[in-house]
Scaffold this active site. Sequence first.
Site, short mmCIF file in Angstrom:
data_model
loop_
_atom_site.label_atom_id
_atom_site.label_comp_id
_atom_site.label_asym_id
_atom_site.label_seq_id
_atom_site.Cartn_x
_atom_site.Cartn_y
_atom_site.Cartn_z
N TYR A 86 20.96 -0.70 41.87
CA TYR A 86 22.66 -1.04 42.33
C TYR A 86 23.39 -0.72 43.52
O TYR A 86 22.54 0.02 44.16
CB TYR A 86 23.47 -0.13 41.00
CG TYR A 86 22.98 1.35 41.03
CD1 TYR A 86 24.13 1.79 41.33
CD2 TYR A 86 21.39 1.42 41.05
CE1 TYR A 86 23.71 3.37 41.37
CE2 TYR A 86 21.41 3.23 41.00
CZ TYR A 86 22.32 3.79 41.34
OH TYR A 86 22.72 5.09 41.68
N CYS A 87 24.56 -1.23 42.69
CA CYS A 87 25.19 -0.28 44.75
C CYS A 87 26.76 -0.47 43.75
O CYS A 87 27.00 -0.23 42.50
CB CYS A 87 25.34 -1.81 45.82
SG CYS A 87 26.00 -3.15 45.34
N LYS A 88 27.88 -0.42 44.19
CA LYS A 88 28.97 0.16 43.61
C LYS A 88 29.48 -1.33 42.54
O LYS A 88 29.46 -1.14 41.66
CB LYS A 88 30.43 0.13 44.53
CG LYS A 88 31.44 0.12 44.10
CD LYS A 88 33.00 0.21 44.70
CE LYS A 88 33.69 0.76 44.23
NZ LYS A 88 35.45 0.48 44.75
#
Length: 148
Positions: A86-88
């Site tokens: 995941y990232c933002k």
Amino acid sequence: MLQLCQVTNALFISNARSACSEQLLQQEAVTLCINVSKQQPFPSGGVAKLQIPVYDDPSEDLYSHFDRCADAIQKEAGRGGRSVVYCKNGRSRSATICIAYLMKHRGLTLADAIQRVKTARHVIDPNPGFLSQLQRYEAVLKARRGRS
């Protein structure tokens, strides 16, 4: 809406809010969280954690992390675990890592890998810099396979 989007049996992609939901992680039996950001939090539960501290910027070097992330996902799957990347927003950085994994360990072409991740999470959109790093990676993987 919180959700982990399933790319393979052992791989999910999502945004930071969903990836930090203890309930979702338990529900999907996630054992490794790969956080592709500098600012996003990690879930607090007892999952393995790997941080790739890059910004969503075309000039960032994500390429140098492809092998390590792909191998970590593969190793986790090999022992029956499941990973979430995941990232933002779950659009560019995390998608790039998932695509690199599919190319390295599933033998997919770049185009097929992008399609596979897009099918799981339709909002993905790796930035132009990351796309060109994936193109470079595809060429390197081809060369490696030719030698083996």
